[in-house]
Write a protein that holds these residues in place. Structure first.
Motif, PDB file in Angstrom:
ATOM      1  N   MET A 151       0.846  -1.192   0.000  1.00 29.58           N
ATOM      2  CA  MET A 151       0.000   0.000   0.000  1.00 29.58           C
ATOM      3  C   MET A 151       0.880   1.241   0.000  1.00 29.58           C
ATOM      4  N   LYS A 152       0.546   2.204  -0.802  1.00 31.85           N
ATOM      5  CA  LYS A 152       1.303   3.451  -0.868  1.00 31.85           C
ATOM      6  C   LYS A 152       0.716   4.446   0.126  1.00 31.85           C
ATOM      7  N   TYR A 153       1.609   5.119   0.831  1.00 29.37           N
ATOM      8  CA  TYR A 153       1.154   6.099   1.821  1.00 29.37           C
ATOM      9  C   TYR A 153       0.733   7.385   1.115  1.00 29.37           C
ATOM     10  N   VAL A 154      -0.488   7.807   1.344  1.00 33.05           N
ATOM     11  CA  VAL A 154      -0.994   9.073   0.814  1.00 33.05           C
ATOM     12  C   VAL A 154      -1.600   9.835   1.989  1.00 33.05           C
ATOM     13  N   SER A 155      -1.028  10.996   2.299  1.00 37.44           N
ATOM     14  CA  SER A 155      -1.432  11.699   3.520  1.00 37.44           C
ATOM     15  C   SER A 155      -2.893  12.125   3.497  1.00 37.44           C
ATOM     16  N   THR A 156      -3.453  12.322   2.302  1.00 32.21           N
ATOM     17  CA  THR A 156      -4.842  12.782   2.210  1.00 32.21           C
ATOM     18  C   THR A 156      -5.838  11.641   2.034  1.00 32.21           C
ATOM     19  N   LYS A 157      -5.327  10.409   1.981  1.00 29.57           N
ATOM     20  CA  LYS A 157      -6.217   9.264   1.756  1.00 29.57           C
ATOM     21  C   LYS A 157      -7.165   9.090   2.937  1.00 29.57           C
ATOM     22  N   THR A 158      -8.393   8.736   2.635  1.00 29.52           N
ATOM     23  CA  THR A 158      -9.357   8.439   3.684  1.00 29.52           C
ATOM     24  C   THR A 158      -9.871   7.017   3.510  1.00 29.52           C
ATOM     25  N   TRP A 159     -10.196   6.396   4.631  1.00 33.41           N
ATOM     26  CA  TRP A 159     -10.799   5.072   4.633  1.00 33.41           C
ATOM     27  C   TRP A 159     -12.247   5.195   5.109  1.00 33.41           C
ATOM     28  N   PRO A 160     -13.041   4.178   4.872  1.00 33.78           N
ATOM     29  CA  PRO A 160     -14.414   4.212   5.394  1.00 33.78           C
ATOM     30  C   PRO A 160     -14.460   4.109   6.920  1.00 33.78           C
ATOM     31  N   TRP A 161     -13.327   3.787   7.541  1.00 42.31           N
ATOM     32  CA  TRP A 161     -13.237   3.676   9.001  1.00 42.31           C
ATOM     33  C   TRP A 161     -12.058   4.533   9.484  1.00 42.31           C
ATOM     34  N   PRO A 162     -11.999   4.865  10.755  1.00 44.16           N
ATOM     35  CA  PRO A 162     -10.886   5.677  11.263  1.00 44.16           C
ATOM     36  C   PRO A 162      -9.565   4.899  11.235  1.00 44.16           C
ATOM     37  N   VAL A 163      -8.490   5.599  10.881  1.00 46.34           N
ATOM     38  CA  VAL A 163      -7.139   5.026  10.874  1.00 46.34           C
ATOM     39  C   VAL A 163      -6.235   5.944  11.688  1.00 46.34           C
ATOM     40  N   LEU A 164      -5.472   5.359  12.590  1.00 52.52           N
ATOM     41  CA  LEU A 164      -4.574   6.127  13.455  1.00 52.52           C
ATOM     42  C   LEU A 164      -3.299   6.471  12.689  1.00 52.52           C
ATOM     43  N   TYR A 212     -17.325  10.188  14.714  1.00 51.23           N
ATOM     44  CA  TYR A 212     -17.617   8.753  14.665  1.00 51.23           C
ATOM     45  C   TYR A 212     -18.398   8.277  15.892  1.00 51.23           C
ATOM     46  N   GLU A 213     -18.864   9.194  16.699  1.00 53.09           N
ATOM     47  CA  GLU A 213     -19.559   8.819  17.929  1.00 53.09           C
ATOM     48  C   GLU A 213     -20.778   7.942  17.619  1.00 53.09           C
ATOM     49  N   GLY A 214     -20.869   6.830  18.355  1.00 51.23           N
ATOM     50  CA  GLY A 214     -21.988   5.908  18.184  1.00 51.23           C
ATOM     51  C   GLY A 214     -21.830   4.934  17.035  1.00 51.23           C
ATOM     52  N   MET A 215     -20.703   5.008  16.308  1.00 51.13           N
ATOM     53  CA  MET A 215     -20.504   4.140  15.147  1.00 51.13           C
ATOM     54  C   MET A 215     -19.599   2.964  15.502  1.00 51.13           C
ATOM     55  N   THR A 216     -19.751   1.864  14.803  1.00 58.48           N
ATOM     56  CA  THR A 216     -18.834   0.725  14.869  1.00 58.48           C
ATOM     57  C   THR A 216     -18.557   0.275  13.438  1.00 58.48           C
ATOM     58  N   PHE A 217     -17.465  -0.485  13.270  1.00 61.70           N
ATOM     59  CA  PHE A 217     -17.086  -0.944  11.935  1.00 61.70           C
ATOM     60  C   PHE A 217     -16.709  -2.418  11.996  1.00 61.70           C
ATOM     61  N   SER A 218     -17.163  -3.163  11.024  1.00 60.86           N
ATOM     62  CA  SER A 218     -16.739  -4.551  10.862  1.00 60.86           C
ATOM     63  C   SER A 218     -15.698  -4.584   9.751  1.00 60.86           C
ATOM     64  N   LEU A 219     -14.512  -5.087  10.091  1.00 62.42           N
ATOM     65  CA  LEU A 219     -13.360  -4.990   9.198  1.00 62.42           C
ATOM     66  C   LEU A 219     -12.900  -6.373   8.764  1.00 62.42           C
ATOM     67  N   ALA A 220     -12.591  -6.509   7.491  1.00 63.13           N
ATOM     68  CA  ALA A 220     -12.072  -7.771   6.964  1.00 63.13           C
ATOM     69  C   ALA A 220     -10.587  -7.891   7.289  1.00 63.13           C
ATOM     70  N   ALA A 221     -10.054  -9.090   7.168  1.00 60.80           N
ATOM     71  CA  ALA A 221      -8.620  -9.299   7.364  1.00 60.80           C
ATOM     72  C   ALA A 221      -7.831  -8.444   6.375  1.00 60.80           C
ATOM     73  N   GLY A 222      -6.762  -7.820   6.865  1.00 60.85           N
ATOM     74  CA  GLY A 222      -5.935  -6.966   6.021  1.00 60.85           C
ATOM     75  C   GLY A 222      -6.287  -5.499   6.093  1.00 60.85           C
ATOM     76  N   ALA A 223      -7.301  -5.138   6.878  1.00 64.22           N
ATOM     77  CA  ALA A 223      -7.680  -3.732   7.006  1.00 64.22           C
ATOM     78  C   ALA A 223      -6.629  -2.977   7.821  1.00 64.22           C
ATOM     79  N   VAL A 224      -6.338  -1.764   7.415  1.00 63.04           N
ATOM     80  CA  VAL A 224      -5.347  -0.939   8.107  1.00 63.04           C
ATOM     81  C   VAL A 224      -5.997  -0.276   9.323  1.00 63.04           C
ATOM     82  N   LEU A 225      -5.370  -0.463  10.493  1.00 62.65           N
ATOM     83  CA  LEU A 225      -5.834   0.195  11.711  1.00 62.65           C
ATOM     84  C   LEU A 225      -4.960   1.392  12.074  1.00 62.65           C
ATOM     85  N   ALA A 226      -3.675   1.302  11.758  1.00 66.37           N
ATOM     86  CA  ALA A 226      -2.744   2.396  12.041  1.00 66.37           C
ATOM     87  C   ALA A 226      -1.614   2.338  11.026  1.00 66.37           C
ATOM     88  N   MET A 227      -1.045   3.488  10.724  1.00 68.24           N
ATOM     89  CA  MET A 227       0.087   3.512   9.797  1.00 68.24           C
ATOM     90  C   MET A 227       0.917   4.764  10.016  1.00 68.24           C
TER      91      MET A 227
END
Length: 286
Positions: A1-14, A124-139
């Motif tokens: 995966m290439k790091y892009v500072s402006t990239k957004t995911w459907p879930w929060p990433v640290l 993201y208050e009140g939200m939860t996310f179901s993530l598949a294997a390989g999802a980025v949590l922090a980078m």
């Protein structure tokens, strides 16, 4: 995966340049250790993570620390995962060359259902996310390193020379902002320098060229980089210079004064003054 500072995911990433998370950090200290006489290198990565929700997923082995190494020169690209916050990754001679990027992640290894963190942004208050294997949590942003090829002489190969018609006659200047330190000459001086260098190689007086140009240029570079090591650490010549200082037994970048660097530059260039043929000796034998 290439790091892009402006990239957004459907879930929060640290990550440091995003406000998805607050009140927590993800930091990784990466240390490359070269194998002397080769391009072999061992990368040591120490991960520091403070978000409890992500740490819990690692503890449950549903997430792990991950290191991605890529090198365009050798077309090498691979990753290594660990449940331990320290990764030691040895890579043999010839695997890497020139510029290498090392990118740290925390990724899921299994499906994570209803993931939530107390440190998420209020959006993201009140939200939860179901993530598949390989999802980025922090980078982290990728760290750039230069791996010297075995036949490079690290001291002099940090320099390249260029002619510049804007340069004043009888002077040269250093440009430190590229992968090489560029010595810029007025066109007439540039061609004079090239002729002198060619003759010096042929008749064994190359040390005079080192003392007249490379030695003061090296002192200039060392003095400047000591003042702003972080500003230059991503450039190719920085790692070559750092390695050369270590081999010569000199103080590391950022820890010496200008007077000391004059001596250090001579050590890096293998004492060119002491190896210079004396002009008087040449005249006596002519």
């Amino acid at each position: 995966m290439k790091y892009v500072s402006t990239k957004t995911w459907p879930w929060p990433v640290l990550r440091h340049d995003s406000d998805d998370y607050g009140r927590c950090e993800f930091q990784v200290e990466i240390t490359p250790r070269m194998v002397e006489g080769s391009t072999g290198v061992t990368f040591e990565a120490d991960f520091a993570l403070s978000d409890r929700a992500i740490l819990d997923e690692v503890a449950k082995r549903k997430a792990c620390y991950s290191l991605l190494i890529s090198c365009s020169s050798t077309h090498y690209r691979d990753h290594r995962n660990s449940y331990d916050p320290r990764i030691v990754w040895p890579l043999g001679n010839g695997v890497l060359a020139d510029r290498v990027e090392v990118t740290p992640f925390v990724v899921t290894t299994k499906e994570v259902v209803d993931f939530v963190s107390d440190n998420w942004h209020e959006d993201y208050e009140g939200m939860t996310f179901s993530l598949a294997a390989g999802a980025v949590l922090a980078m982290e942003a990728p760290y750039g390193y230069w791996i010297q090829t075995g036949d490079e002489s690290p001291a002099r190969t940090v320099f390249k020379t260029e002619e510049d018609d804007k340069q004043s006659p009888n002077e040269w200047t250093c440009d430190l902002n590229g992968d090489y330190v560029i010595l810029r000459f007025n066109p007439e001086d540039y061609h004079r320098f090239k002729r002198a260098r060619s003759r010096a190689v042929a008749d064994g007086t190359a040390e005079y060229i080192m003392n007249g140009v490379y030695l003061p240029a090296l002192v200039c570079v060392l003095s400047e980089v000591d003042r702003d090591a972080d500003g230059y650490s991503h450039l190719r010549w920085f790692s070559a210079l750092s390695d050369a200082l270590a081999r010569a037994g000199c103080s590391p970048i950022g820890s010496a004064g200008d007077l000391r660097r004059g001596v250090d530059a001579q050590k890096i260039l293998n004492a060119p003054f002491g190896r210079m043929p004396f002009l008087a000796d040449r005249e006596d034998t002519s």
